[in-house]
Write an enzyme that holds these catalytic residues in place. Structure first.
Site, PDB file in Angstrom:
ATOM      1  N   ASP A   1      -1.242  11.302  -5.638  1.00 13.05           N
ATOM      2  CA  ASP A   1      -2.496  10.866  -6.244  1.00 13.05           C
ATOM      3  C   ASP A   1      -3.692  11.318  -5.419  1.00 13.05           C
ATOM      4  O   ASP A   1      -4.839  11.141  -5.828  1.00 13.05           O
ATOM      5  CB  ASP A   1      -2.514   9.359  -6.481  1.00 13.05           C
ATOM      6  CG  ASP A   1      -2.303   8.535  -5.216  1.00 13.05           C
ATOM      7  OD1 ASP A   1      -2.234   9.114  -4.117  1.00 13.05           O
ATOM      8  OD2 ASP A   1      -2.201   7.295  -5.337  1.00 13.05           O
ATOM      9  N   SER A   2      -3.425  11.980  -4.289  1.00  8.28           N
ATOM     10  CA  SER A   2      -4.486  12.657  -3.540  1.00  8.28           C
ATOM     11  C   SER A   2      -5.154  13.729  -4.382  1.00  8.28           C
ATOM     12  O   SER A   2      -6.235  14.223  -4.020  1.00  8.28           O
ATOM     13  CB  SER A   2      -3.927  13.269  -2.253  1.00  8.28           C
ATOM     14  OG  SER A   2      -2.763  14.030  -2.514  1.00  8.28           O
TER      15      SER A   2
ATOM     16  N   ASP B   1       3.953  10.824  -7.586  1.00 10.98           N
ATOM     17  CA  ASP B   1       3.315   9.571  -7.183  1.00 10.98           C
ATOM     18  C   ASP B   1       3.133   8.652  -8.385  1.00 10.98           C
ATOM     19  O   ASP B   1       2.788   9.114  -9.484  1.00 10.98           O
ATOM     20  CB  ASP B   1       1.937   9.864  -6.589  1.00 10.98           C
ATOM     21  CG  ASP B   1       1.777   9.319  -5.186  1.00 10.98           C
ATOM     22  OD1 ASP B   1       2.562   8.439  -4.780  1.00 10.98           O
ATOM     23  OD2 ASP B   1       0.850   9.770  -4.487  1.00 10.98           O
TER      24      ASP B   1
ATOM     25  N   LYS C   1       7.254   8.180  -5.861  1.00  9.97           N
ATOM     26  CA  LYS C   1       6.752   7.500  -4.663  1.00  9.97           C
ATOM     27  C   LYS C   1       5.850   6.348  -5.088  1.00  9.97           C
ATOM     28  O   LYS C   1       5.084   6.474  -6.051  1.00  9.97           O
ATOM     29  CB  LYS C   1       5.977   8.450  -3.758  1.00  9.97           C
ATOM     30  CG  LYS C   1       5.452   7.778  -2.463  1.00  9.97           C
ATOM     31  CD  LYS C   1       4.770   8.772  -1.535  1.00  9.97           C
ATOM     32  CE  LYS C   1       3.368   9.116  -1.984  1.00  9.97           C
ATOM     33  NZ  LYS C   1       2.435   7.952  -1.929  1.00  9.97           N
TER      34      LYS C   1
ATOM     35  N   GLU D   1       3.535   2.824  -3.255  1.00  9.45           N
ATOM     36  CA  GLU D   1       3.034   2.225  -2.029  1.00  9.45           C
ATOM     37  C   GLU D   1       3.531   0.794  -1.873  1.00  9.45           C
ATOM     38  O   GLU D   1       3.659   0.049  -2.847  1.00  9.45           O
ATOM     39  CB  GLU D   1       1.496   2.246  -2.024  1.00  9.45           C
ATOM     40  CG  GLU D   1       0.924   3.651  -1.986  1.00  9.45           C
ATOM     41  CD  GLU D   1      -0.601   3.685  -1.924  1.00  9.45           C
ATOM     42  OE1 GLU D   1      -1.150   4.810  -1.890  1.00  9.45           O
ATOM     43  OE2 GLU D   1      -1.235   2.607  -1.896  1.00  9.45           O
TER      44      GLU D   1
ATOM     45  N   GLU E   1       1.746   6.355   7.098  1.00 10.42           N
ATOM     46  CA  GLU E   1       0.430   6.976   7.155  1.00 10.42           C
ATOM     47  C   GLU E   1      -0.497   6.216   8.090  1.00 10.42           C
ATOM     48  O   GLU E   1      -0.612   4.991   8.020  1.00 10.42           O
ATOM     49  CB  GLU E   1      -0.207   7.045   5.762  1.00 10.42           C
ATOM     50  CG  GLU E   1      -1.582   7.714   5.782  1.00 10.42           C
ATOM     51  CD  GLU E   1      -2.091   8.128   4.405  1.00 10.42           C
ATOM     52  OE1 GLU E   1      -3.206   8.679   4.336  1.00 10.42           O
ATOM     53  OE2 GLU E   1      -1.378   7.913   3.417  1.00 10.42           O
TER      54      GLU E   1
END
Length: 318
Positions: free
Chosen positions: A97-98, A136, A166, A168, A235
Site C-alpha cells: 500500500d506504499s 497488501d 500481508k 498489519e 518496520e
C-alpha cells in the site's frame, strides 16, 4: 510499509502457517557437500540467484529459514518494473500500500483501496514468472474482523493471482491471520511501525523502545507466528530488538529499518532506486539515481523535439 515521501515525525531518526518443519526437500544441515552436483542443487534451491523456473512458495521461504539463507524483497506496482526485478532474481515482491505515497499521489497509505491494490497486484503477477507475489490488504479491509479479512484476501488471490497477502498487526490481528491461513491463504504479518496507524501515531516514530514496548513487540511477533503467519515484517524497530525477535521465531523476519540480523530485507523500490525526491530516510540505501536519469532523458528528448533534431531520417517511414 512507508516510503520516504511520507512526512515523518520529528522524533523519527533522520531517515523514514507454513512452518519450518513443513518445508521438505531442504538439504540436511550435516549432509556432505562433496560433489559439484550437490553444490549445484543447493544453488538451484537458493531464493536469490536460484535456477528454478517455478514460482517461489511459502515452503521455499520456510526452507530458507532452516538453512540460514538471507533473502531480498522489493515492492513492485506494475508489470514492467516487476519483470526487471524478476529477471534480477528478486524472490519475493510486495505489492504494498506504499503505492499510495510513491505512485498514486496520496500523502499516506490510508486512502489506498482494494480496487487499486487488486489492479496493480494483477499487473505484477502478469509481469513475473518466478517471484512470490504478496499483496497488501489496505486499511479498512480487514480491521472489522476475520471474515472481512478472509473476504479481502480471497479477492486478491482470485482476481489478482497473488501467492500470499500481508496485513498489519500482531496480537490485534491474530484472529484475522488464523482464519485466512486456515482457509488456505498464506499471510505475512507486519509489526513495529504499522503505517496504516499513522493518524494514531501522529507520525512515523521508531517502535519498541523501552522495556514495555519491546515486550509488546515480542508478543506481537509470537502471536503472528502462532496464528500461522509464514513471515513477519519488522518496520522501524531497534536493531537489537529485531535480532532478538529473529532468534525467537521459527518463521523469517523481514526488516525495513530494523538492522542487519533479520532473515530478509525489504525496501520500497522507488526509495532503493532513487526515484523519489526529497529527504531519504536513515535506513534507506540508494543503489541508483533514477530521478536524475529520467529527468536528463526527458530534457534531452525535449531539446531534440523542440530543436527539430528528432525525429531524424532513420526514425521516419517512407
Amino acid at each position: 510499509m512507508t516510503t520516504h515521501a511520507s512526512n515523518q515525525a520529528a522524533s523519527t531518526p533522520p531517515a523514514t502457517h507454513a512452518s519450518a518443519s513443513g518445508a521438505t526437500g531442504a538439504s540436511a544441515p550435516d549432509a556432505p557437500a562433496a560433489s559439484g552436483a550437490g553444490a549445484g542443487a543447493a544453488r538451484d534451491k537458493a531464493l536469490y540467484g536460484g535456477k528454478g523456473s517455478r514460482r517461489i512458495t511459502v515452503r521455499d521461504i520456510a526452507a530458507a529459514k532452516e538453512r540460514g539463507e538471507k533473502w531480498p524483497m522489493l515492492t513492485a506496482y506494475d508489470a514492467m518494473t516487476a519483470s526487471v526485478f524478476d529477471e534480477a532474481g528478486i524472490p519475493v515482491m510486495l505489492v504494498g500500500d506504499s503505492m499510495g505515497n510513491c505512485h498514486l499521489g496520496y500523502e499516506s497509505t490510508v486512502p489506498v483501496t482494494m480496487d487499486e491494490i487488486t489492479i496493480l497486484s494483477a499487473a505484477v503477477v502478469r509481469g513475473t514468472r518466478r517471484a512470490l507475489i504478496v499483496g497488501d490488504l489496505p486499511f479498512g479491509t480487514y480491521q472489522e474482523g476475520p471474515v472481512q479479512a478472509l473476504r479481502s484476501a480471497t479477492r486478491l488471490v482470485k482476481e489478482a493471482g497473488v501467492g500470499a497477502v500481508k496485513l498489519e498487526g500482531g496480537e490485534r490481528s491474530a484472529d484475522q491471520i488464523e482464519l485466512v491461513v486456515r482457509s488456505g491463504i498464506p499471510v505475512m504479518a507486519h509489526i513495529g511501525l504499522t503505517p496504516q496507524s499513522v493518524n494514531a501515531y501522529g507520525g512515523y516514530p521508531v517502535q519498541g523502545r523501552g522495556e514495555e514496548a519491546a515486550q509488546q513487540l515480542l508478543r506481537d511477533a509470537k502471536a503472528a507466528q502462532d496464528a500461522g503467519a509464514f513471515a513477519v515484517v519488522l518496520e522501524l524497530v531497534p536493531a537489537e530488538l529485531a535480532a532478538e525477535v529473529t532468534r525467537s521465531l521459527h518463521i523469517p523476519t523481514v526488516g525495513i529499518g530494523a538492522g542487519a540480523e533479520c532473515d530478509a530485507q525489504v525496501l520500497v523500490w522507488t526509495d532503493m532506486a532513487g526515484l523519489n525526491g526529497g529527504r531519504v530516510p536513515r535506513f534507506v540505501k540508494q543503489y541508483a539515481q533514477l530521478r536524475q536519469t529520467l529527468g536528463a532523458a526527458a530534457r534531452a528528448f525535449a531539446d531534440d523535439g523542440g530543436g527539430g533534431t528528432y525525429p531524424a531520417p532513420e526514425h521516419a517511414f517512407h
